[in-house]
Design a protein around this motif. Structure first.
Motif, PDB file in Angstrom:
ATOM      1  N   SER A  35    -124.281  89.415  87.020  1.00  0.00           N
ATOM      2  CA  SER A  35    -123.575  88.194  87.855  1.00  0.00           C
ATOM      3  C   SER A  35    -122.701  87.399  86.690  1.00  0.00           C
ATOM      4  CB  SER A  35    -124.570  87.232  88.320  1.00  0.00           C
ATOM      5  OG  SER A  35    -125.714  86.920  87.407  1.00  0.00           O
ATOM      6  N   ASP A  36    -123.087  87.387  85.485  1.00  0.00           N
ATOM      7  CA  ASP A  36    -122.364  86.537  84.568  1.00  0.00           C
ATOM      8  C   ASP A  36    -122.565  87.412  83.027  1.00  0.00           C
ATOM      9  OD1 ASP A  36    -124.385  85.593  82.987  1.00  0.00           O
ATOM     10  OD2 ASP A  36    -124.381  83.882  84.337  1.00  0.00           O
ATOM     11  N   ILE A  37    -121.283  87.123  82.416  1.00  0.00           N
ATOM     12  CA  ILE A  37    -121.279  88.116  80.976  1.00  0.00           C
ATOM     13  C   ILE A  37    -120.800  87.252  79.898  1.00  0.00           C
ATOM     14  CG2 ILE A  37    -119.394  89.230  81.605  1.00  0.00           C
ATOM     15  CD1 ILE A  37    -120.993  91.909  80.468  1.00  0.00           C
ATOM     16  N   SER A  38    -121.053  87.380  78.658  1.00  0.00           N
ATOM     17  CA  SER A  38    -120.442  86.808  77.409  1.00  0.00           C
ATOM     18  C   SER A  38    -120.602  87.967  76.372  1.00  0.00           C
ATOM     19  CB  SER A  38    -120.856  85.546  77.092  1.00  0.00           C
ATOM     20  OG  SER A  38    -121.946  85.786  76.384  1.00  0.00           O
ATOM     21  N   PHE A  39    -119.800  87.864  75.406  1.00  0.00           N
ATOM     22  CA  PHE A  39    -119.911  88.620  74.082  1.00  0.00           C
ATOM     23  C   PHE A  39    -121.415  88.853  73.771  1.00  0.00           C
ATOM     24  CE2 PHE A  39    -115.296  87.907  73.893  1.00  0.00           C
ATOM     25  CZ  PHE A  39    -114.826  89.361  74.098  1.00  0.00           C
ATOM     26  N   GLU A  40    -122.187  87.572  73.971  1.00  0.00           N
ATOM     27  CA  GLU A  40    -123.724  87.622  73.462  1.00  0.00           C
ATOM     28  C   GLU A  40    -124.686  88.162  74.376  1.00  0.00           C
ATOM     29  OE1 GLU A  40    -124.074  83.609  72.426  1.00  0.00           O
ATOM     30  OE2 GLU A  40    -122.823  84.033  70.373  1.00  0.00           O
ATOM     31  N   GLY A  41    -124.163  87.974  75.861  1.00  0.00           N
ATOM     32  CA  GLY A  41    -125.486  88.313  76.966  1.00  0.00           C
ATOM     33  C   GLY A  41    -125.209  88.545  78.222  1.00  0.00           C
ATOM     34  N   CYS A  42    -125.963  88.534  78.921  1.00  0.00           N
ATOM     35  CA  CYS A  42    -125.569  88.579  80.641  1.00  0.00           C
ATOM     36  C   CYS A  42    -126.789  88.207  81.364  1.00  0.00           C
ATOM     37  CB  CYS A  42    -125.185  89.855  80.676  1.00  0.00           C
ATOM     38  SG  CYS A  42    -126.339  91.269  80.921  1.00  0.00           S
ATOM     39  N   GLN A  43    -126.528  87.848  82.612  1.00  0.00           N
ATOM     40  CA  GLN A  43    -127.602  87.689  83.537  1.00  0.00           C
ATOM     41  C   GLN A  43    -127.335  88.810  84.566  1.00  0.00           C
ATOM     42  OE1 GLN A  43    -128.586  83.835  85.087  1.00  0.00           O
ATOM     43  NE2 GLN A  43    -128.079  84.707  87.085  1.00  0.00           N
ATOM     44  N   PHE A  44    -128.670  89.367  84.983  1.00  0.00           N
ATOM     45  CA  PHE A  44    -128.617  90.411  85.962  1.00  0.00           C
ATOM     46  C   PHE A  44    -129.744  90.521  87.041  1.00  0.00           C
ATOM     47  CE2 PHE A  44    -130.281  92.499  82.256  1.00  0.00           C
ATOM     48  CZ  PHE A  44    -131.365  93.305  82.698  1.00  0.00           C
ATOM     49  N   THR A  45    -129.409  90.951  87.974  1.00  0.00           N
ATOM     50  CA  THR A  45    -130.841  91.277  88.927  1.00  0.00           C
ATOM     51  C   THR A  45    -130.873  92.700  89.056  1.00  0.00           C
ATOM     52  OG1 THR A  45    -129.304  91.320  90.897  1.00  0.00           O
ATOM     53  CG2 THR A  45    -130.268  89.102  90.321  1.00  0.00           C
ATOM     54  N   GLY A  46    -132.067  93.302  89.562  1.00  0.00           N
ATOM     55  CA  GLY A  46    -132.441  94.749  89.574  1.00  0.00           C
ATOM     56  C   GLY A  46    -133.861  94.829  89.477  1.00  0.00           C
ATOM     57  N   ASP A  47    -134.341  95.882  88.573  1.00  0.00           N
ATOM     58  CA  ASP A  47    -135.825  96.121  88.446  1.00  0.00           C
ATOM     59  C   ASP A  47    -136.267  94.882  87.740  1.00  0.00           C
ATOM     60  OD1 ASP A  47    -138.050  97.526  88.867  1.00  0.00           O
ATOM     61  OD2 ASP A  47    -137.407  99.358  87.500  1.00  0.00           O
ATOM     62  N   LYS A  48    -137.864  95.021  87.633  1.00  0.00           N
ATOM     63  CA  LYS A  48    -138.559  94.117  86.985  1.00  0.00           C
ATOM     64  C   LYS A  48    -138.354  94.521  85.500  1.00  0.00           C
ATOM     65  CE  LYS A  48    -141.488  92.568  90.412  1.00  0.00           C
ATOM     66  NZ  LYS A  48    -142.731  91.905  91.021  1.00  0.00           N
ATOM     67  N   PHE A  49    -138.072  93.335  84.768  1.00  0.00           N
ATOM     68  CA  PHE A  49    -138.086  93.633  83.215  1.00  0.00           C
ATOM     69  C   PHE A  49    -138.867  92.494  82.555  1.00  0.00           C
ATOM     70  CE2 PHE A  49    -134.393  95.866  84.646  1.00  0.00           C
ATOM     71  CZ  PHE A  49    -134.230  96.833  83.975  1.00  0.00           C
ATOM     72  N   GLY A  50    -139.636  92.821  81.755  1.00  0.00           N
ATOM     73  CA  GLY A  50    -140.443  91.763  81.047  1.00  0.00           C
ATOM     74  C   GLY A  50    -139.737  91.107  79.717  1.00  0.00           C
ATOM     75  N   PRO A  51    -140.020  89.984  79.396  1.00  0.00           N
ATOM     76  CA  PRO A  51    -139.713  89.365  78.201  1.00  0.00           C
ATOM     77  C   PRO A  51    -139.583  90.246  76.975  1.00  0.00           C
ATOM     78  CG  PRO A  51    -140.751  87.596  79.208  1.00  0.00           C
ATOM     79  CD  PRO A  51    -141.065  88.998  79.950  1.00  0.00           C
ATOM     80  N   GLN A  52    -138.562  90.199  76.180  1.00  0.00           N
ATOM     81  CA  GLN A  52    -138.611  91.242  74.803  1.00  0.00           C
ATOM     82  C   GLN A  52    -138.376  92.519  74.995  1.00  0.00           C
ATOM     83  OE1 GLN A  52    -137.866  89.230  72.112  1.00  0.00           O
ATOM     84  NE2 GLN A  52    -138.214  87.369  73.338  1.00  0.00           N
ATOM     85  N   GLU A  53    -138.516  92.822  76.349  1.00  0.00           N
ATOM     86  CA  GLU A  53    -138.151  94.509  76.512  1.00  0.00           C
ATOM     87  C   GLU A  53    -136.871  94.779  76.251  1.00  0.00           C
ATOM     88  OE1 GLU A  53    -138.567  97.696  80.243  1.00  0.00           O
ATOM     89  OE2 GLU A  53    -139.155  95.575  80.643  1.00  0.00           O
ATOM     90  N   ALA A  54    -136.742  95.938  75.361  1.00  0.00           N
ATOM     91  CA  ALA A  54    -135.399  96.569  75.066  1.00  0.00           C
ATOM     92  C   ALA A  54    -134.842  97.339  75.919  1.00  0.00           C
ATOM     93  CB  ALA A  54    -135.733  97.417  73.704  1.00  0.00           C
ATOM     94  N   LEU A  55    -133.360  97.245  76.153  1.00  0.00           N
ATOM     95  CA  LEU A  55    -132.981  98.304  77.017  1.00  0.00           C
ATOM     96  C   LEU A  55    -131.384  98.492  76.653  1.00  0.00           C
ATOM     97  CD1 LEU A  55    -130.729  96.279  79.016  1.00  0.00           C
ATOM     98  CD2 LEU A  55    -133.195  95.372  79.701  1.00  0.00           C
ATOM     99  N   ARG A  56    -130.846  99.446  77.229  1.00  0.00           N
ATOM    100  CA  ARG A  56    -129.440  99.900  77.115  1.00  0.00           C
ATOM    101  C   ARG A  56    -128.701  99.435  78.220  1.00  0.00           C
ATOM    102  NH1 ARG A  56    -126.749 105.434  76.727  1.00  0.00           N
ATOM    103  NH2 ARG A  56    -128.906 105.960  77.508  1.00  0.00           N
ATOM    104  N   LEU A  57    -127.901  98.654  78.596  1.00  0.00           N
ATOM    105  CA  LEU A  57    -126.940  98.314  79.417  1.00  0.00           C
ATOM    106  C   LEU A  57    -125.615  99.239  79.675  1.00  0.00           C
ATOM    107  CD1 LEU A  57    -126.995  96.301  82.189  1.00  0.00           C
ATOM    108  CD2 LEU A  57    -125.947  94.830  80.522  1.00  0.00           C
ATOM    109  N   VAL A  58    -125.448  99.726  80.591  1.00  0.00           N
ATOM    110  CA  VAL A  58    -124.329 100.466  80.853  1.00  0.00           C
ATOM    111  C   VAL A  58    -123.576 100.180  82.014  1.00  0.00           C
ATOM    112  CG1 VAL A  58    -123.254 102.987  81.082  1.00  0.00           C
ATOM    113  CG2 VAL A  58    -125.572 102.554  79.794  1.00  0.00           C
ATOM    114  N   ILE A  59    -122.324  99.491  81.812  1.00  0.00           N
ATOM    115  CA  ILE A  59    -121.311  99.321  83.006  1.00  0.00           C
ATOM    116  C   ILE A  59    -120.111  99.886  82.657  1.00  0.00           C
ATOM    117  CG2 ILE A  59    -120.259  97.249  83.849  1.00  0.00           C
ATOM    118  CD1 ILE A  59    -121.914  95.454  82.297  1.00  0.00           C
TER     119      ILE A  59
END
Length: 119
Positions: A35-59
């Motif tokens: 729903s929002d994005i910058s060069f440093e990060g983003c906000q999204f909705t979807g599955d449950k994720f916990g704080p500090q969880e690592a992921l690879r985001l592919v758009i």
């Protein structure tokens, strides 16, 4: 839930309406709506994720970013990217098929340049 003083955003995030995939280190994936994005990060909705969880985001057609979940509340997730640059790693054929299906969600039905309703 907010950002601490040392963690305040340096850049404003731009509102978007994008669909992507979030991959966990174990290989599982979840469809996410950014729903929002910058060069440093983003906000999204979807599955449950916990704080500090690592992921690879592919758009699709936007890139791939390694990210870490900073916060999660009420179904929304805030993540910061590990690097401002997209990853250069190859995407497997199975992942490519899923991304091609999601690409049509981002560019079909009026979603152009990440915003719904633009022609």
């Amino acid at each position: 839930m907010g950002w601490g003083k040392e963690e305040q955003r340096r850049e404003r995030r731009r509102p978007v309406d994008l669909v992507g995939l979030a991959f966990r280190p174990d290989g599982s994936r979840s469809v996410v709506e950014v729903s929002d994005i910058s060069f440093e990060g983003c906000q999204f909705t979807g599955d449950k994720f916990g704080p500090q969880e690592a992921l690879r985001l592919v758009i699709p057609d936007r890139g791939e970013m390694d990210a870490k979940v900073r916060w999660a509340s009420n179904g929304k997730i805030g993540a910061c990217f590990d690097s401002a640059e997209g990853l250069e790693g190859a995407v497997s054929t199975r992942e490519r098929k899923a991304l091609n299906q999601i690409r049509s969600l981002n560019y079909g039905s009026g979603r152009v340049f990440g915003r719904r309703g633009l022609a």
